[in-house]
Design an enzyme around this catalytic site. Sequence first.
Site, PDB file in Angstrom:
ATOM      1  N   SER A  13      16.782 -15.358 -18.754  1.00 27.63           N
ATOM      2  CA  SER A  13      17.616 -14.649 -17.787  1.00 27.63           C
ATOM      3  C   SER A  13      17.419 -15.347 -16.454  1.00 27.63           C
ATOM      4  O   SER A  13      16.430 -16.068 -16.259  1.00 27.63           O
ATOM      5  CB  SER A  13      17.167 -13.189 -17.678  1.00 27.63           C
ATOM      6  OG  SER A  13      17.712 -12.556 -16.531  1.00 27.63           O
TER       7      SER A  13
ATOM      8  N   TYR B 250      10.837  -6.662 -16.047  1.00 26.64           N
ATOM      9  CA  TYR B 250      11.792  -7.555 -16.715  1.00 26.64           C
ATOM     10  C   TYR B 250      11.619  -8.991 -16.218  1.00 26.64           C
ATOM     11  O   TYR B 250      11.647  -9.939 -17.008  1.00 26.64           O
ATOM     12  CB  TYR B 250      13.213  -7.059 -16.456  1.00 26.64           C
ATOM     13  CG  TYR B 250      14.274  -7.737 -17.288  1.00 26.64           C
ATOM     14  CD1 TYR B 250      14.329  -7.554 -18.667  1.00 26.64           C
ATOM     15  CD2 TYR B 250      15.243  -8.543 -16.697  1.00 26.64           C
ATOM     16  CE1 TYR B 250      15.317  -8.167 -19.436  1.00 26.64           C
ATOM     17  CE2 TYR B 250      16.233  -9.155 -17.452  1.00 26.64           C
ATOM     18  CZ  TYR B 250      16.261  -8.968 -18.818  1.00 26.64           C
ATOM     19  OH  TYR B 250      17.233  -9.572 -19.574  1.00 26.64           O
TER      20      TYR B 250
END
EC number: 1.1.1.-
Length: 250
Positions: free
Chosen positions: A141, A154
């Site tokens: 990501s 995250y």
Amino acid sequence: MSDLSGKTIIVTGGGSGIGRATVELLVASGANVAVADINDEAGEAVVAASGGKAAYFRCDIAQEEDVKALVAQTLAAFGGLDGAFNNAAIPQAGLPLAEVSLERFRQSMDINVTGTFLCMKYQILAMIERGTKGSIVNTASVAGVVGVPMHGEYVGAKHAVVGLTRVAAADYGKHGIRVNALVPGAVRTPMLQRAMDNDAGLEPYLNSIHPIGRFSEPHEQAQAAVWLLSDAASFVTGSCLAADGGFTAI
């Protein structure tokens, strides 16, 4: 379109979003696909649309026995393993770091980090045992290469995915196994679409933070993943391919 005729590829999180789009493109490219997910209905729907080129296997990637079974079932169904797209993950709503519970932090690490580790471990072992020069792509990501406020667990997990990707590439290049990370920006997945449906300002905001002026559709990420899986990327390993509309350029 890349030619993956006769190749067998595992796709985790294959029931929706980037995973589903990648399954569809892999099948169109001639590959056999093992679709893994925890949503049986979604996974089986993807397989039903594949024209007999895919099989569904339920797999919770945070559970070692599930991952071992996924690899074994793939080998039994298709006779080999040439690549994998380790895409399953769990994003979470934003919170300041000190407000993140230990339970939530551990859940992110279990799925996003441990799950990716387990998938790579058993995929690599299967490839080495069969002398396969395979390709593995892990979904990271933009949160794996920059800090994203309000998403501490995250960000930590996806940075770990990038690190694991690089180490695996260094460890197993001698076996002809390539390992790379895909780095998406915001992508119009079903989860994001639901969030935008509930917040009229979210889509304009997401458009504004990508220099290209919009965010990604799943098929755009699938094209990047399939390229990395294919022989067209034969000298690419240990890399992070940013398909992020310029997000990490600023």
